[in-house]
Write an enzyme that holds these catalytic residues in place. Structure first.
Site, mmCIF file in Angstrom:
data_model
loop_
_atom_site.group_PDB
_atom_site.id
_atom_site.type_symbol
_atom_site.label_atom_id
_atom_site.label_comp_id
_atom_site.label_asym_id
_atom_site.label_seq_id
_atom_site.Cartn_x
_atom_site.Cartn_y
_atom_site.Cartn_z
ATOM 1 N N PHE A 116 -0.876 16.347 4.196
ATOM 2 C CA PHE A 116 -1.304 15.679 2.966
ATOM 3 C C PHE A 116 -0.165 15.671 1.958
ATOM 4 O O PHE A 116 0.377 16.718 1.604
ATOM 5 C CB PHE A 116 -2.538 16.359 2.378
ATOM 6 C CG PHE A 116 -3.201 15.501 1.348
ATOM 7 C CD1 PHE A 116 -4.099 14.509 1.716
ATOM 8 C CD2 PHE A 116 -2.901 15.653 -0.005
ATOM 9 C CE1 PHE A 116 -4.695 13.688 0.773
ATOM 10 C CE2 PHE A 116 -3.492 14.828 -0.962
ATOM 11 C CZ PHE A 116 -4.388 13.855 -0.575
ATOM 12 N N ARG A 123 0.810 12.027 -9.329
ATOM 13 C CA ARG A 123 1.327 10.676 -9.048
ATOM 14 C C ARG A 123 2.734 10.477 -9.591
ATOM 15 O O ARG A 123 3.512 9.701 -9.051
ATOM 16 C CB ARG A 123 0.415 9.617 -9.686
ATOM 17 C CG ARG A 123 -0.951 9.482 -9.033
ATOM 18 C CD ARG A 123 -1.609 8.201 -9.524
ATOM 19 N NE ARG A 123 -3.045 8.185 -9.297
ATOM 20 C CZ ARG A 123 -3.641 7.792 -8.170
ATOM 21 N NH1 ARG A 123 -2.900 7.410 -7.147
ATOM 22 N NH2 ARG A 123 -4.947 7.798 -8.056
ATOM 23 N N GLU A 175 0.845 -1.198 0.000
ATOM 24 C CA GLU A 175 0.000 0.000 0.000
ATOM 25 C C GLU A 175 0.875 1.240 0.000
ATOM 26 O O GLU A 175 2.013 1.217 0.469
ATOM 27 C CB GLU A 175 -0.925 -0.060 1.234
ATOM 28 C CG GLU A 175 -1.845 1.104 1.454
ATOM 29 C CD GLU A 175 -2.830 1.420 0.324
ATOM 30 O OE1 GLU A 175 -2.386 1.569 -0.822
ATOM 31 O OE2 GLU A 175 -4.033 1.566 0.625
ATOM 32 N N ASP A 176 0.356 2.325 -0.535
ATOM 33 C CA ASP A 176 1.127 3.572 -0.562
ATOM 34 C C ASP A 176 1.227 4.207 0.825
ATOM 35 O O ASP A 176 2.301 4.579 1.277
ATOM 36 C CB ASP A 176 0.555 4.572 -1.581
ATOM 37 C CG ASP A 176 -0.951 4.810 -1.440
ATOM 38 O OD1 ASP A 176 -1.588 4.245 -0.519
ATOM 39 O OD2 ASP A 176 -1.499 5.564 -2.259
ATOM 40 N N ASP A 234 -3.379 5.710 6.619
ATOM 41 C CA ASP A 234 -3.829 6.979 7.198
ATOM 42 C C ASP A 234 -4.785 6.643 8.350
ATOM 43 O O ASP A 234 -4.338 6.340 9.457
ATOM 44 C CB ASP A 234 -4.495 7.767 6.064
ATOM 45 C CG ASP A 234 -4.893 9.171 6.440
ATOM 46 O OD1 ASP A 234 -4.167 9.810 7.209
ATOM 47 O OD2 ASP A 234 -5.946 9.640 5.959
HETATM 48 P P1 IMP Z 1 -7.028 5.082 5.069
HETATM 49 O O1 IMP Z 1 -8.115 4.115 4.764
HETATM 50 O O2 IMP Z 1 -7.551 6.321 5.727
HETATM 51 O O3 IMP Z 1 -5.854 4.488 5.788
HETATM 52 O O4 IMP Z 1 -6.605 5.670 3.686
HETATM 53 C C1 IMP Z 1 -5.623 5.179 2.912
HETATM 54 C C2 IMP Z 1 -5.767 5.772 1.537
HETATM 55 O O5 IMP Z 1 -6.099 7.173 1.592
HETATM 56 C C3 IMP Z 1 -4.469 5.684 0.807
HETATM 57 O O6 IMP Z 1 -4.369 4.491 0.068
HETATM 58 C C4 IMP Z 1 -4.510 6.907 -0.081
HETATM 59 O O7 IMP Z 1 -5.169 6.587 -1.279
HETATM 60 C C5 IMP Z 1 -5.344 7.909 0.672
HETATM 61 N N1 IMP Z 1 -4.492 8.877 1.409
HETATM 62 C C6 IMP Z 1 -4.364 9.008 2.736
HETATM 63 N N2 IMP Z 1 -3.511 9.981 3.066
HETATM 64 C C7 IMP Z 1 -3.077 10.505 1.887
HETATM 65 C C8 IMP Z 1 -2.151 11.564 1.554
HETATM 66 O O8 IMP Z 1 -1.544 12.240 2.393
HETATM 67 N N3 IMP Z 1 -1.986 11.782 0.223
HETATM 68 C C9 IMP Z 1 -2.624 11.083 -0.745
HETATM 69 N N4 IMP Z 1 -3.473 10.081 -0.477
HETATM 70 C C10 IMP Z 1 -3.709 9.798 0.838
HETATM 71 MG MG MG Z 2 -4.830 4.300 -2.086
#
Ligand code: IMP
Ligand code: MG
Length: 178
Positions: free
Chosen positions: A151, A164, A98-99, A102
């Site tokens: 962010f 990207r 995963e990237d 969050d």
């Molecule tokens: P989570 O479900 O809140 O953990 O969200 C994860 C997803 O939210 C990641 O795979 C990203 O696609 C997006 N995301 C969360 N934080 C960022 C950020 O700082 N920049 C860009 N995408 C983010």
């Molecule tokens: Mg994502």
């Protein structure tokens, strides 16, 4: 809207050096020499291809699409699979790539879904981790960098599908965005 400002947080050279370290560590952690990578579209694609090339073991790759019903900078909390895997996970050692983690909502949900497919083992590798933002628990075995609650875009991460393809990871600073 005027173009938002980008501030480099993690330069490309540091990203690549860290990925080489992670690739070596992961390769050592799987002595059977075989690992099935699952990349989460689309943000993890850049990380996944570099990580795979940093590994010295035999890897196979598959991709999964996830939608979290949220535009802009926040997740709504509802998760949906938009593209499922091509192959079965039964008996495989799986590494979800995963990237960024969050809130943890996406990976928490995904892990429940994938565990039902009876892999032999399942772990997570995330390039970035924002631990302050966590709402759901997620155990991430391999983290590239912990970052503050800002962010970020670049190296796969987007803001409304832009940025990207930046080599560096940058903080997106803008009053209009939010
Ligand atoms: P989570 O479900 O809140 O953990 O969200 C994860 C997803 O939210 C990641 O795979 C990203 O696609 C997006 N995301 C969360 N934080 C960022 C950020 O700082 N920049 C860009 N995408 C983010
Ligand atoms: Mg994502």
């Amino acid at each position: 809207m005027t173009d938002p400002k980008l501030r480099v947080l993690i330069p490309a050279g540091k990203i690549q050096a860290r990925i080489r370290e992670l690739g070596e560590r992961i390769s050592r952690d799987y002595p059977d020499g075989k690992l099935h990578l699952i990349g989460i579209l689309k943000g993890a694609v850049f990380f996944m291809t570099d990580l795979a090339r940093a590994m010295t073991i035999d890897v196979s790759m598959d991709f999964m699409g996830i939608s979290t019903y949220g535009k802009g900078k926040t997740t709504s909390g509802e998760v949906r699979v938009t593209k499922d895997l091509d192959a079965s996970l039964e008996g495989e050692d799986v590494l979800v790539v995963e990237d960024i983690v969050d809130s943890g909502i996406t990976l928490n949900y995904l892990l429940h879904v994938l565990e039902q497919r009876r892999p032999r083992s399942i772990r997570i590798a995330a390039l970035l981790d924002k631990p302050e933002r966590r709402l759901r628990p997620v155990q991430v075995s391999y983290v590239g960098f912990q970052i503050p609650d800002e962010f970020v875009v670049g190296y796969g991460l987007d803001y409304s599908e832009r940025y990207r393809n930046l080599d560096d990871i940058c903080v997106l600073e803008s009053e209009a965005a939010g």
